[in-house]
Scaffold this motif. Sequence first.
Motif, PDB file in Angstrom:
ATOM      1  N   GLN A 172      24.994  24.457  30.779  1.00 23.99           N
ATOM      2  CA  GLN A 172      25.347  23.419  30.007  1.00 23.99           C
ATOM      3  C   GLN A 172      26.961  23.041  30.052  1.00 23.99           C
ATOM      4  O   GLN A 172      27.753  24.020  30.195  1.00 23.99           O
ATOM      5  N   TYR A 173      28.024  21.851  30.414  1.00 29.47           N
ATOM      6  CA  TYR A 173      28.476  21.873  30.939  1.00 29.47           C
ATOM      7  C   TYR A 173      29.591  22.735  32.680  1.00 29.47           C
ATOM      8  O   TYR A 173      30.326  23.013  32.276  1.00 29.47           O
ATOM      9  N   ALA A 221      32.596  18.183  26.085  1.00 28.18           N
ATOM     10  CA  ALA A 221      31.810  18.913  25.405  1.00 28.18           C
ATOM     11  C   ALA A 221      32.576  17.992  23.929  1.00 28.18           C
ATOM     12  O   ALA A 221      31.610  17.127  22.985  1.00 28.18           O
ATOM     13  N   GLU A 273      29.745  16.782  21.043  1.00 27.18           N
ATOM     14  CA  GLU A 273      29.090  18.132  20.571  1.00 27.18           C
ATOM     15  C   GLU A 273      30.151  18.729  19.099  1.00 27.18           C
ATOM     16  O   GLU A 273      31.085  18.341  18.993  1.00 27.18           O
ATOM     17  N   THR A 310      29.930  24.424  20.938  1.00 24.94           N
ATOM     18  CA  THR A 310      30.345  25.026  22.610  1.00 24.94           C
ATOM     19  C   THR A 310      30.474  26.564  22.557  1.00 24.94           C
ATOM     20  O   THR A 310      30.017  27.106  21.549  1.00 24.94           O
ATOM     21  N   LEU A 322      17.072  27.080  30.491  1.00 24.59           N
ATOM     22  CA  LEU A 322      16.971  26.026  29.706  1.00 24.59           C
ATOM     23  C   LEU A 322      15.825  25.442  29.119  1.00 24.59           C
ATOM     24  O   LEU A 322      14.804  26.426  28.652  1.00 24.59           O
ATOM     25  N   SER A 335      16.198  19.865  28.084  1.00 24.07           N
ATOM     26  CA  SER A 335      17.633  19.305  28.059  1.00 24.07           C
ATOM     27  C   SER A 335      17.785  19.073  29.217  1.00 24.07           C
ATOM     28  O   SER A 335      18.011  19.983  30.274  1.00 24.07           O
ATOM     29  N   ILE A 380      20.819  19.103  31.672  1.00 17.73           N
ATOM     30  CA  ILE A 380      22.045  19.378  32.300  1.00 17.73           C
ATOM     31  C   ILE A 380      23.781  18.575  32.090  1.00 17.73           C
ATOM     32  O   ILE A 380      23.161  17.529  33.027  1.00 17.73           O
ATOM     33  N   LYS A 381      24.472  18.517  31.004  1.00 14.18           N
ATOM     34  CA  LYS A 381      25.420  17.885  30.894  1.00 14.18           C
ATOM     35  C   LYS A 381      26.439  18.806  32.135  1.00 14.18           C
ATOM     36  O   LYS A 381      27.239  19.435  31.691  1.00 14.18           O
TER      37      LYS A 381
END
Length: 323
Positions: free
Chosen positions: A118-119, A128, A133, A136, A204, A207, A209-210
Amino acid sequence: MHKTDLRIVFMGTPEFAVETLKALVENDYNVVAVVTQPDKPVGRHQTEMQPSQVKQYAVAHGLPVLQPEKMKDPEFVEQLRSYNANLQVVVAFRMLPEVVWAMPEYGTFNVHAALLPQYRGAAPINWAVINGETQTGVTTFFLDHDIDTGRIILKKTFDIPDEADVEYVYDGLMHLGAEICLETLEAIIAANGHPDSIPQDSVLDGSAIKPAPKIFKETCEIDWQKTAKQVYDFVRGLSPYPGAWTTLVAPDGKETVLKIYKTRKTGKPGKGIGTITIEGKALCVSAADEQLEIVELQLAGKKRMMARDFLNGMKQIEDYRVK
């Protein structure tokens, strides 16, 4: 292997990276050179040259500093090679070409301010918080051909309180990044240069991927069509820097940029998107669902101030609106 067997080149530029470099130096790791961005011109006439915070620390501790304009410059590559590093550590730096990241015997690892995968990207801390969120963290991973996609070595989590802004999270991750770097080095030493690592695809959970792309001025414009909670998170995700902004529209149509640094959720029903109201002594703006109290702000050309001080100098503010 012992820590003295590691010849480390450190790469980084901002304050965030200094904490990790400091940890390496204070824990007696052999940092043979530091790579950072070239000095930048500052001042009204751009005549003064300002070194990066990493360079300032490196110079103060007698570490050799390299400042390439281009990472593929053959002269720089040869100079880097001359230090015979067998490991490179990267924190908050630019993208590296393969000729650089693949140079050391034990590779190059990055300390990234997010829980990969993520991120991935340039602004993981901001995004984030913007996305609301509650947790993190930091990740160390080996660099490969694509940005922030390499094999994960270690992760450490960090909780984000609902009232926290980017400054709080940045400071927390800066120190956590130094901790995870030391733990990663210990793992590398224990494994004779080849610690366990896992591909990002293996963690993974299905969800989406941001991403965490670079933030520009236009990124920071508040969208009042969103919910009050979304605007609240957006503001704290950009505070204190670079700062979320909106356009204040006067009754005569004149527009002024208004930066907003802190808000407070009210739970009160909205009165029309962009509508400004005074609730008691609080300055409020209606988002898509509820009103949001504006606590700290800065009008273009003015100093940053509390909203109550702003109201003292702004008459008939309820005739204004934001867009």
